[in-house]
Scaffold this active site. Structure first.
Site, PDB file in Angstrom:
ATOM      1  N   GLU A 307      -0.238   0.417  -9.001  1.00  0.00           N
ATOM      2  CA  GLU A 307      -1.226  -0.625  -9.298  1.00  0.00           C
ATOM      3  C   GLU A 307      -2.572  -0.221  -8.695  1.00  0.00           C
ATOM      4  OE1 GLU A 307       0.554  -4.688  -8.568  1.00  0.00           O
ATOM      5  OE2 GLU A 307       2.266  -3.413  -8.017  1.00  0.00           O
ATOM      6  N   GLU A 316      -0.456   1.920  -0.818  1.00  0.00           N
ATOM      7  CA  GLU A 316      -0.213   0.664  -1.531  1.00  0.00           C
ATOM      8  C   GLU A 316      -0.329   0.831  -3.043  1.00  0.00           C
ATOM      9  OE1 GLU A 316       0.596  -2.431  -0.451  1.00  0.00           O
ATOM     10  OE2 GLU A 316       0.809  -1.740   1.603  1.00  0.00           O
TER      11      GLU A 316
END
EC number: 3.2.1.39
Length: 334
Positions: A307, A316
């Site tokens: 993402e 992340e």
């Protein structure tokens, strides 16, 4: 998923051995579906991808109407999160909880197989005061709507467990978790726990072996309190959660691992090779449970996609099993 400040107790007594666990296939494993990106596939395409890969569990992080509609009649079991920003409102009154259920559950269930509702994800600080009343209000709202088969829980960071090494010493560090655990026991709901050996290894690479963190042979750790033997850090972490539940007076509550994964880029030991080794090992392993609980452990891999708009550490943005074009980030078998 946020950065996990995993307790360093694991490092205290890890040593190299020669005992390897035998992997066991799992009948049901899910994958977390996040949408913090500007180049991701449509919800309907994502559901098709889950089905084509034989992934029969999903977690979504808010009541995403498009995703819920796409999930109709798919058979995919769902963890449906309530965003942390909505917890206080739902905790405030049963009518607020009832409205949320009427708007976000009743229109979809049972065509959408909603298994669990998570009252928050890794809630921290003063907001934790809303978890228990929100869970109670949601249980009441679901029951009143005839939807009591859907279980209400909350998803915790692993560092909610203190004294996590040896696993048998695990205890919840915050008093509110005792009340949460006992509520779960009374309703038959599991505790959702986010478990990341990656962060423990990253923070203690001199004391924790990569093999132990990624389900590879070569490391044995013995819990001197109960004699159980561990060959993976994941098992030790999960059993520390079970020990904490016991000490909270809720020994019958099951653990569902609501997130676990390994990044393929962006930080220390974050590579496609390590990510594949960990996630394939996880899939192969959890069907046999842990040394403390020899039963299939329902587990959700974080995450379906890389993402590109997630904030925080570079890792992340690199936990995905798939790229935004639906090609695999690395080869893996479900």
């Amino acid at each position: 998923m946020a950065r996990k400040d995993v307790a360093s107790m694991f490092a205290a007594a890890l040593f190299i051995g020669a005992f390897a666990a035998v992997p066991t296939s799992v009948q049901s494993i899910g994958v977390c579906y996040g949408v913090i990106g500007n180049n991701l596939p449509s919800r309907s395409d994502v559901v098709q991808l889950y089905r084509s890969k034989g992934i029969n569990g999903m977690r979504i992080y808010f009541a995403d109407g498009q995703a819920l509609s796409a999930l109709r009649n798919s058979g995919i079991g769902l963890i449906l999160d309530i965003g942390n920003d909505q917890l206080a409102n739902i905790a405030a009154s049963t009518s607020n909880a009832a409205s949320w259920v009427q708007n976000n559950v009743r229109p979809y269930y049972p065509a959408v197989n909603i298994k669990y509702i998570a009252a928050g994800n890794e809630v921290q600080g003063g907001a934790t005061q809303s978890i228990l009343p929100a869970m109670r209000n949601l249980n009441a709202a679901l029951s009143a709507a005839g939807l009591g088969a859907i279980k209400v829980s909350t998803s915790i960071r692993f560092d909610e467990v203190a004294n996590s090494f040896p696993p048998s010493a695990g205890v919840f560090k915050n008093a509110y978790m005792t009340d949460v655990a006992r509520l779960l026991a009374s309703t038959g709901a599991p505790l959702l726990a986010n478990v990341y050996p990656y962060f423990a290894y990253r923070d203690n690479p001199g004391s924790i072996s990569l093999n132990y963190a990624t389900f590879q042979p070569g490391t044995t750790v013995r819990d001197q309190n109960n004699g159980l033997t561990y060959t993976s850090l994941f098992d030790a972490m999960v059993d520390a959660v079970y020990a904490a539940l016991e000490k909270a007076g809720a020994p019958a509550v099951k653990v569902v691992v609501s997130e676990s994964g390994w990044p393929s880029a962006g930080g220390f030991a974050a590579s496609a090779g390590n990510a594949r080794t960990y996630n394939q090992g996880l899939i192969n392993h959890v069907g046999g449970g842990t040394p403390k609980k020899r039963e299939a452990l329902e587990t959700y891999i974080f995450a379906m996609f890389n993402e590109n708009q997630k904030t925080g550490d570079a890792t992340e943005r690199s936990f995905g099993l798939f790229n935004p074009d639906k090609s695999p980030a690395y080869n893996i078998q479900f």
